[in-house]
Design an enzyme around this catalytic site. Structure first.
Site: not given
Ligand code: AMP
Length: 259
Positions: A29, A31, A35, A182-183, A185
């Site tokens: 989430g 997002l 994502h 992008l993250s 966090r």
């Molecule tokens: P998360 O919600 O952080 O567990 O991420 C879910 C999915 O989104 C994972 O496969 C992550 O690698 C991918 N993801 C997160 N940030 C990015 C980004 N900046 N670019 C591409 N994929 C991402």
């Protein structure tokens, strides 16, 4: 879009859809456009798109990090609907980890280096929840981000070692205009911390470990956990830093297409 919160509910909704391909995008989430890139790839390549939405406690070594993890389900559901997701699977903690839960999957070698050294048990939590999601959704294809290069390597190893019948698709890292990956966090960074965090993507962009280490050492207000070349498929220069109370990871691909 269907929202299901139980394993039985997910199986019921998916039963009539199994003659077509199913793409699964696991998420925690909060997002963002990273994502969305995964959701778009899944939408383009499958008849049915399933997004899971579960902040998996088992992959958080640090209770404070789990407590601070950003959550906004209403917004996430709106974003998922807009992206054309067919089914959101958003289980409760007890649905995924019922009382007496004791079965774990450990990708022993890939899971213990780099992130695994700093976050003991992290990849055991990831591999276990992802295998459980695969078992519930039984996807044709699953989509992961190159942003988490070691996670990709762990999932690839899991699929190979246990002969899982799912195709792994990896989506390039999505960055802000200034280069910051992008993250979820990033939402926790103050404007000043965000500026300092930029040193990581700038250093990695050199694609040279020594140069990157020198740049990071010269940057103010960030602590390096590691910065290493990892022999993944493809090889990457990967790093993790702490900026204030926020820990950030990023990587660049060292061979083939720049990502
Ligand atoms: P998360 O919600 O952080 O567990 O991420 C879910 C999915 O989104 C994972 O496969 C992550 O690698 C991918 N993801 C997160 N940030 C990015 C980004 N900046 N670019 C591409 N994929 C991402």
């Amino acid at each position: 879009m269907n929202l299901v919160r139980t394993i039985a509910g997910a199986r019921e909704v998916l039963a009539p859809l199994r003659s077509g391909s199913i793409g699964l995008v696991p998420t925690m989430g909060a997002l963002h456009d990273g994502h969305l890139a995964l959701l778009r790839a899944a939408r383009a390549g499958n008849e049915t798109v399933v997004m899971s939405l579960f902040v998996n406690p088992a992959q958080f070594a640090d209770a404070g990090d789990l407590a601070r993890y950003p959550r906004d389900e209403a917004r996430d559901l709106a974003v998922a609907a807009e992206a054309g997701v067919d089914v959101v699977f958003a289980p409760s903690h007890d649905e995924m980890y019922p009382p007496g839960f004791q079965t774990w999957v450990d990708v022993t070698e890939v899971g213990s280096i780099l992130e695994g050294r700093f976050r003991p048990g992290h990849f055991r939590g990831v591999a276990t929840v992802v295998l459980k999601l695969f078992s519930i959704v039984r996807p044709t294809r699953t989509y992961f981000g190159q942003k988490d290069a070691q996670q990709v390597e762990v999932i690839r190893t899991l699929i190979r070692d246990l002969a899982l019948e799912v195709e792994l698709r990896v989506v390039p890292t999505v960055r802000d205009a200034d280069g910051l990956a992008l993250s979820s966090r990033n939402a926790r960074l103050s404007p000043d911390e965000r500026r300092r965090a930029l040193a990581l993507s700038r250093a990695l962009a050199t694609r040279d470990r020594e140069q990157a280490l020198a740049e990071l050492a010269a940057a103010n207000g960030l602590e390096i956990d590691y910065l290493e070349v990892a022999d993944f498929d493809p090889p990457v220069l990967a790093g993790a830093v702490r900026v204030g109370s926020t820990r950030l990871i990023d990587n660049v691909v060292l061979e083939g297409e720049a990502q």
